[in-house]
Design a protein around this motif. Structure first.
Motif, short mmCIF file in Angstrom:
data_model
loop_
_atom_site.label_atom_id
_atom_site.label_comp_id
_atom_site.label_asym_id
_atom_site.label_seq_id
_atom_site.Cartn_x
_atom_site.Cartn_y
_atom_site.Cartn_z
N TYR A 44 74.81 46.51 4.19
CA TYR A 44 75.51 46.24 5.44
C TYR A 44 76.82 47.01 5.49
O TYR A 44 77.16 47.65 6.49
N THR A 96 77.66 50.07 8.04
CA THR A 96 78.83 50.01 8.91
C THR A 96 79.68 51.26 8.70
O THR A 96 80.18 51.85 9.66
N ARG A 115 83.23 39.05 12.65
CA ARG A 115 81.93 38.43 12.86
C ARG A 115 81.93 36.91 12.65
O ARG A 115 81.23 36.18 13.34
N GLN A 129 75.65 48.11 16.46
CA GLN A 129 75.84 46.82 15.80
C GLN A 129 74.52 46.24 15.31
O GLN A 129 74.48 45.57 14.27
N GLU A 165 83.16 43.97 13.03
CA GLU A 165 82.32 43.44 11.95
C GLU A 165 83.08 42.40 11.13
O GLU A 165 82.54 41.37 10.75
#
Lengths: 384, 607
Positions: B331, B335, B578, A87, B575
């Motif tokens: 990002y 991921t 989030r 993460q 994610e």
């Protein structure tokens, strides 16, 4: 149209209104400046992320209450990573792509922080470790910095305290079997030996461990005259309690990381008489410490601990760096960090970076002992 | 030699504590054939209910206990009713995933309500201490032991002597037959969950008082030790669980005495493996032979898999390849890179667990073996990374298969427990073998990924490399499953007795499955190590093993496309959530529960 940005701005507006109600100085109203924070808010290390937040928020109250950064408020974006490397790398990509973010703080554990370092380094975004004492943390590159006290500096102070002033001659060391605990133990043992003490036992334990009785009997058989703990407060409290139950009565001293009111709460009677040499101590008369402690108490209704103080210190440091920076380019922020001198610090007194190691030099320490259910300055009397 | 006496006392004290958890786990396993991963979370809830009672309501000790029993028993009933019972007709692997989801939800709820800070639970028992050997024991130690033994004895009597006890045992032996004989199976399960959860809750509050510290995350470790203790005593054997716990405590205590604290858990898990190999029914079983598991052939029940049309798969692959051109979002790319790497792990586990029926709970160990092998070869010997990646894969295949080979004679849940133990052993060896692995300091400065002499730093390049590896190995696996090998592995899974009577060498085929799976996982671990540049013993932890299994089950056991889809879902969901900050893992747990509830055979179905 409502986007995340407008939501953020209205949130900012609400914050401004709320703090105006608390009769603080006028909040700056410009476009906010953002720091990215990567840290644990859930998962096994969540408590440390929560402590960071308290320290950050308090520092931001002060920075923004006194005009912010050239009329612009300072804010942070906290992304939860559970201190999980898969993460932190994703969050790192998120931060480097977010043009509003001028520098990044965190993460908490070494595997999580260091997995993201190559990404920050390549993108040229400052990664600033608050608690990263791993000896290799800053070695990834010139955008990786830390104000965490290097154990190579702190442990000799601990050893001098234990050997010279507390009279530990035959020392048993218990340490967390993590990169931090292991590095600390190695530096402590080397320094203690140099001072003429003997290390009669070293025992590394896992962070989840709760039962130390067997370990302590083993330690007792080595016949030490002092016990030194490289522990966090929760495990140190467990060890202190169980030491007394296994008939181990030698004095106990510990690294500064046990400094927390929680240590006394969790340790109960067994915490009495435990020594530590802390970098941060609320009764330290220096004005920056007193300002921090009283502000912390009035905001949260409790005493700050070591992790609160690191977070607070870091945010104050960035307040100064951002004020001094000629512009807000990411590289400029890094260069300014290298140049700032003598930033008032709760932990260091005055913080200045060594541009070779990219760490702060000059740890301070106050010698403390738990007495009457609280940490007090030690009066200098050895116990044996 | 007073110290040995002290070590014995200490072993019994910690064994006592394990016993409180092991009895509940044994009861649930005995009846539902289910490793209840939520049991540790019930223990956490019990501890916090106790904290509220003592610190806020200021109740006296007996009232505290009554409150804890009442609330955790009720929680047990709720878990059974809404978490487990709806899955009664689903493949038997689905409830396992449900308990994992429940444990996320319970732990996170506690953490949100009470903050992650550790709390102290004031002792409500007089602090009388008895000097014994060189140390002392307190009244609470005796109380914990007393409650454990009383609970085990009364449960034993309940099971042997009462009508409901018969019903519970009948359900444990054969659920359908019990139902045919008029046993209210649901009620039996409800009783069992209530009793076991109440015991777990009481355990939580007593252990909280004993150590004077409770945290919302203490459940997982407790579950782990409880499972070990339970297996040592014989799964489903309630008095055995107590003896197993005490034995586990003693072995750990003597282990610390002999070699030091950092070897403590090593002794625990070596004991587990030794028992599983030598006496798989636990110490007190009269036969060496495993009982016929009533779920042979239903453990991983085949369902009708979703057939993905080839053009759709091709389009998805084309989109995945083109994605870095379509977006600047690093990002998202990162991921998805993570998702491809976990898909490799998922492919590995779906082959081992889904196709050949060996449900592994120690898969993180394969990542670690691959990661360390590749990192150390590249770092110490400067070997090119493409070569060390391959060697990492082969090392994980070879070492992994060798390590797990003693477990080949086991079946069903026993395999899961054995692999769980093997996974922990690998992690502990990495921690303690400092001359090679550098122990907790870890390996820093691992060379970056490189291909044909070019270092891959660019996020997109790493993404394509990960995707290409994953796609190539996925195609290989599809080929494999379509060959006679795939059929043979499925035959081993569905009925090993029948498979053996057709002349299939079970161990060889299980070994083959682990070798292929180990290779996939090893490559994934090696890739990860070079991408992170730093690994230590915490990088590949038990949570990753649990995640791997979750990916395989969620995607559909044995289903290649499912493993990839499962990985994208499980890496992507946290994610996506989030925005919910502290609540995101709670949402993740709820999403997991809903998926299991409505798609127990997995998103794409079992092959």
């Amino acid at each position: 149209m409502i986007t995340r940005r407008t939501l953020l701005q209205s949130g900012t507006a609400a914050l401004v209104l709320a703090s105006a109600g608390r009769a603080l100085a006028q909040e700056p109203t410009g476009e906010p400046i953002f720091l990215g924070v990567s840290g644990p808010l859930t998962g096994p290390n969540a408590q440390y992320g929560a402590q960071w937040k308290q320290g950050f928020d308090l520092a931001l109250d002060q920075i923004n209450g006194s005009g912010g950064i050239k009329g612009r408020p300072l804010r942070y974006i906290f992304e939860d990573t559970q201190s999980d490397p898969k993460q932190t790398v994703a969050v790192a990509q998120k931060f480097i792509a977010d043009k509003r973010i001028v520098a990044e703080l965190g993460d908490f554990s070494s595997p999580a922080s260091m997995a993201a370092s190559p990404i920050y380094q390549r993108a040229g975004l400052l990664q600033f470790g608050l608690t990263n004492s791993h000896p290799d943390f800053t070695k990834t590159g010139d955008f990786i910095w830390s104000n965490s006290v290097s154990q190579a500096e702190e442990q000799p102070l601990n050893a001098a305290f234990a050997v010279k002033r507390l009279g530990f001659k035959r020392i048993a060391v218990l340490h967390l079997n993590t990169d931090w605990g292991r590095t600390s133990k190695d530096h402590f043992a080397a320094a203690a030996k140099e001072l003429g003490a003997e290390i009669v036992a070293t025992e590394g334990y896992l962070p989840e461990e709760k039962d130390f009785r067997s370990t302590l009997v083993r330690v007792r058989d080595a016949n030490p005259n002092g016990l030194f703990l490289e522990s966090y407060y929760a495990d140190a409290a467990l060890i202190a309690r169980q030491a007394r139950q296994t008939g181990l009565t030698v004095p106990i001293a510990a690294a500064s990381s046990i400094y927390s009111p929680k240590f006394v709460e969790l340790g109960g009677d067994a915490a009495e008489g435990v020594f530590t040499s802390s970098r941060f101590f609320p009764e330290d008369p220096r004005p920056e410490v007193q300002a921090f402690v009283s502000a912390f108490k009035s905001k949260y209704g409790k005493e700050p601990d070591a992790f609160n103080s690191y977070a607070y210190d870091t945010m104050i440091l960035f307040g100064q760096v951002l004020r001094e920076a000629p512009n807000l380019e990411r590289k400029t922020i890094r260069d300014t960090l290298a140049k700032v001198k003598d930033v008032p610090s709760v932990v260091y007194g005055k913080a200045t970076f060594d541009t070779q190691t990219r760490r702060v030099q000059g740890a301070r320490s106050a010698e403390l002992v738990v007495k009457g259910g609280r940490f007090t300055l030690w009066d200098g009397k050895a116990t044996n | 030699m007073t110290s040995w006496f002290d070590h014995t006392i200490n072993g019994l004290i910690i064994g006592n504590i394990y016993g409180l958890l092991a009895v509940g786990l044994a009861l649930i396993f005995g009846v539902s054939r289910l490793i209840n991963f939520a049991h540790g979370s019930v223990y956490v809830v019990g501890a916090y209910v106790g904290w509220v009672a003592v610190s806020v309501l200021q109740t006296p000790f007996p009232v505290t206990l009554v409150l804890v029993v009442a609330l955790t028993a009720a929680l047990g009933i709720v878990i059974e009713r809404f978490g487990i019972r709806p899955l009664a007709d689903a493949p038997r692997i689905a409830p396992l995933l449900a308990t994992i989801g429940l444990s996320f939800v319970l732990d996170q709820t506690v953490q949100i309500l009470f903050s992650p800070d550790p709390r102290s639970v004031p002792m409500q028992v007089p602090n009388w201490r008895i000097e014994i050997g060189g140390g002392s024991i307190g009244l609470l130690d005796l109380l914990i032991g007393g409650i454990g033994i009383t609970a085990a004895a009364s449960l034993f009597a309940f099971l042997k002597l009462t009508k409901w006890g018969w019903a519970v045992r009948a359900t444990a032996l054969d659920r359908d037959a019990a139902r045919a004989m008029g046993v209210d199976v649901d009620k039996v399960n409800r009783i069992v969950f209530a009793i076991a959860s109440a015991l777990g809750g009481v355990g939580g509050v007593l252990v909280g008082m004993y150590y004077n510290v409770i945290t919302p995350t203490m459940g997982f470790e407790a579950t782990l030790k409880g499972i070990v203790a339970e297996v040592v005593g014989g799964v489903g054997n309630v008095p055995g669980a107590i003896v197993g716990s005490l034995l586990l405590g003693l072995v750990e205590s003597y282990g610390v005495a002999l070699l030091g604290t950092s070897y403590r858990n090593l002794f625990a898990f070596v004991l587990l493996i030794a028992i599983l190999v030598l006496r798989p029914n636990g110490l007190f079983a009269s036969h060496r032979q495993l009982p016929p598991e009533p779920m042979t052939g239903t453990f991983v029940a085949p369902s009708k898999p979703v057939r993905l049309p080839v053009p759709l798969v091709a389009a998805a692959a084309a989109l995945a390849i083109a994605l870095p051109f379509l977006t600047e979002n690093g990002y998202l790319i990162q991921t998805l890179t993570n998702a491809w790497l976990y898909a490799l792990l998922g492919l590995s586990l779906t082959l081992v667990a889904g196709t050949s029926g060996q449900v592994s709970l120690g898969h993180a160990a394969l990542l670690a073996i691959g990661g360390y092998t590749s990192a150390l070869l590249a770092f110490n010997l400067n070997w090119p990374v493409w070569l060390t990646l391959l060697i990492g894969g082969f090392a994980a295949a070879g070492i992994g298969t060798l390590l797990v080979s003693p477990a080949f004679r086991l079946r069903g849940h026993y395999v899961s427990i054995a692999t769980l133990g093997i996974g922990e052993i690998v992690a502990l060896v990495i921690l303690n073998w400092e001359s090679v692995t550098r122990g907790p300091i870890g390996v820093a400065g691992i060379p970056p990924l490189s291909l044909f002499g070019y270092d891959l730093y660019d996020t997109n390049a790493i993404y394509w490399f990960a995707f290409a590896l994953m796609a190539a190995l996925a195609l290989l696996q599809v080929r494999l499953l379509g060959s006679h090998l795939g059929r043979t592995l499925r035959a081993v899974r569905d009925d090993d007795v029948a498979a053996r009577s057709f002349g299939i060498g079970l161990k060889r085929y299980k070994g083959l499955a682990f070798a292929f799976g180990g290779f996939f996982a090893g490559i994934s671990g090696a890739f990860t190590a070079h991408m992170y540049s730093f690994i230590n013993h915490e990088t590949f932890n038990t949570q990753i093993s649990v995640l791997a299994l979750t990916i395989a089950i969620l995607g559909g056991m044995g289903n290649v496309g499912g493993a990839i889809l499962g990985s994208v879902a499980l890496i992507g969901l946290p994610e996506i959530f989030r925005v919910a900050a502290e609540y995101r893992i709670l949402l993740y747990g709820i999403a997991l529960l809903l998926l299991v509830r409505f798609r127990p055979q997995g998103l794409l179905g079992t092959v």
